[in-house]
Every structure is written in structure tokens, then in C-alpha cells.
Design a protein around this motif. Sequence first.
Motif, PDB file in Angstrom:
ATOM      1  N   GLY A  98       0.847  -1.196   0.000  1.00 37.25           N
ATOM      2  CA  GLY A  98       0.000   0.000   0.000  1.00 37.25           C
ATOM      3  C   GLY A  98       0.879   1.241   0.000  1.00 37.25           C
ATOM      4  O   GLY A  98       2.030   1.216   0.445  1.00 37.25           O
ATOM      5  N   THR A  99       0.332   2.338  -0.516  1.00 36.27           N
ATOM      6  CA  THR A  99       1.107   3.576  -0.582  1.00 36.27           C
ATOM      7  C   THR A  99       0.181   4.752  -0.840  1.00 36.27           C
ATOM      8  O   THR A  99      -1.034   4.567  -0.970  1.00 36.27           O
ATOM      9  CB  THR A  99       2.169   3.487  -1.711  1.00 36.27           C
ATOM     10  N   LYS A 100       0.742   5.939  -0.912  1.00 41.94           N
ATOM     11  CA  LYS A 100      -0.005   7.134  -1.308  1.00 41.94           C
ATOM     12  C   LYS A 100       0.650   7.699  -2.562  1.00 41.94           C
ATOM     13  O   LYS A 100       1.878   7.773  -2.654  1.00 41.94           O
ATOM     14  CB  LYS A 100      -0.002   8.179  -0.196  1.00 41.94           C
ATOM     15  N   VAL A 101      -0.160   8.069  -3.533  1.00 41.83           N
ATOM     16  CA  VAL A 101       0.359   8.646  -4.769  1.00 41.83           C
ATOM     17  C   VAL A 101      -0.324   9.984  -5.024  1.00 41.83           C
ATOM     18  O   VAL A 101      -1.449  10.216  -4.583  1.00 41.83           O
ATOM     19  CB  VAL A 101       0.139   7.707  -5.979  1.00 41.83           C
ATOM     20  N   THR A 102       0.392  10.868  -5.723  1.00 38.40           N
ATOM     21  CA  THR A 102      -0.195  12.142  -6.152  1.00 38.40           C
ATOM     22  C   THR A 102      -0.791  11.923  -7.531  1.00 38.40           C
ATOM     23  O   THR A 102      -0.076  11.595  -8.491  1.00 38.40           O
ATOM     24  CB  THR A 102       0.871  13.248  -6.193  1.00 38.40           C
ATOM     25  N   LEU A 103      -2.097  12.091  -7.640  1.00 36.73           N
ATOM     26  CA  LEU A 103      -2.828  11.743  -8.858  1.00 36.73           C
ATOM     27  C   LEU A 103      -3.256  13.009  -9.602  1.00 36.73           C
ATOM     28  O   LEU A 103      -3.901  13.886  -9.024  1.00 36.73           O
ATOM     29  CB  LEU A 103      -4.061  10.914  -8.488  1.00 36.73           C
TER      30      LEU A 103
END
Length: 318
Positions: A239-244
Motif C-alpha cells: 500500500g502507498t499514497k500517490v499524487t494523482l
Amino acid sequence: MEFKDYYAALGVAPDADDKTIKKAFRKLAHQYHPDMNKDAGAEDKFKEVAEAYEVLHNTEKRAEYDELRTMRSRRQQSGSHQQTSGFNTGGGQENYQESDIDFADFFNSMFGGARGRQTNQGGFHNSNHAKGRDLEIEWPINLEDTLADTSKRIEYAIPDYDNYGQPHDVKKSLNIKIPAGTRDGERIRIKGQGAPGIGNAPSGDLYLHIRLIPHPLFDIEGHNLIIAVPLAPWEAILGTKVTLPTLTGKINLTIPPNSQAGQRLRIKGKGLIGKLEQGDLIAAIKIVTPKTATEDEKKLWTQLAEKTNFNPRTEWSN
């Protein structure tokens, strides 16, 4: 109109498959898109690659273009270019290569051309009074232009006749309002902005056929936008966080652990404007592996392979 090599514009071979053509377009469109590149000439380059993609990704348009391209190549090899005289927009005489005239006809049939297409509406009833002809033009706009009421300038040419009955073009420009939620293929009518009438008869109308320019990042599915989100294998597992990116700016997206390739995450209200509500942005997960690996990385991958019981082909044993 001078012949355009659409394959050269995208930097692909004439036998390139649709996947290669789409990949080349996305790369160039991302490089030259007006929202991403403010350099002089970038917008013109973006329009050029968008025009090339519009033809080459469509099976029927590409077949017609290839036939014209082959015909032109044969004429060049035989050295038998034929010269045809015609009138330019100023009324003077000018020479054109036959292959350029063929391409001009092709371009007009694909995109409407600068003059547009004259319809048969408002036909002549007599030589003294007749309503002007209606004009139809394909008008390319960006996805961003459909999110709110937008005013854009359009330039086109109206066919007319001088006092001696000679044909010529009159250049015209208008500020056109694009209503929010305008969709690909819609037809906008601008009353009285077509060809002038004869005598006291009214002018014809101008019809704009909306064509949405393909976006380098987003595909369209109804009112929803689809964007591929590339993830490394460990990002999908942990899991991670991305800038979309979206059409209106960037947002943060949380990727849950154990995400699968092809899995879709829905972001409400970040799609295209609809008549009743706004569509969504759908993030489609795409797992990407490194193209190369160092010796240390290979050792870690080997350790993982030896310790895990995961078998991606269990379905084959059933």
C-alpha cells in the motif's frame, strides 16, 4: 494543402500497431500539452500529434490515409507529378501538386477544413434572392474546456463572390461559448454566421461539430475519466499514497495493501460534467516491474521467491 506525414509526426513506422501508435501519442501529447508545456510552439506541436493520432488510431481513416500515402509515393518514384492550376484565396492563380490536392480533399473529409462543408440547406430558389449556404466545421477542443462554460475564439473562411462573380474567401472570427458538459460529437448551431445570402436574403448558419482532443493521461468512458496508475510490486503489496493528476489539479490517493493489477479505485466527482451530474475519475492500477536489477536487488528477489508460497498460476491446476 501540403501533404502531412502522420507517421513521422508520431515517430512510428508505417506498420506500427495501434498499441505502439497510442503509446507514441501519449508520450508526445504529455510533452507538448498546453497545460504541461508553456513554450512557444508547444500548442501547435500538440495539435499536430493529436491530428495524426486522430487519423492513425481509427481503422477506416488510417486505411484511407495509407492508400493516399502509397499513391503519393508512387507518383514521386515515377516523377510524374501532375500540375493543376487553381485559385488561391486572394483570387490569384497558383500551382498545386496533384498529391497535395488529394490530401486537401482527404483532410477536409476528416476534419472539415478551414472552409468547412457547405450543406444543401438554404438552397437557391431564384437568382435574385436566396438564403446563404450553411457551413459545417469540425471544432477540436480540450477536455478541460468542457468542465465549465467557456468562451473560445474560432477562425474560419466564408465562401463569397466579388462584384465580378469570382469566388473568394472572406476570413471571419467569432467568440463562441462552449456550454459546460459539451460532449464529443455534439453539434452547435450559430445562427446567421454561414455564407451570405443573395439580395436581401438572410445568411446561412454555422454548425460546429465538437471533437474532443485525446488527452495524454485520460481515457473517456461515458462521463467518467480513466487514468492508469503505475505501481511498483512492493507498492501494490504494502500500500502507498500517490499524487494523482486530475483535470482541475492534483489530489492524494491512498492505494490499499494487496492491490491487484486491473483493480479500479473510484474518485467521485472528478470526471466530465454531465447533464445531471459529474462523472468520476477511475484510477486503474497497473503493476510495473523494474526493467533492470542490480546484483543486490536480484538477491533480494531470489530470497523472496524462496520464502513465499505464492503461485500466480494456481488456476491452471484446477
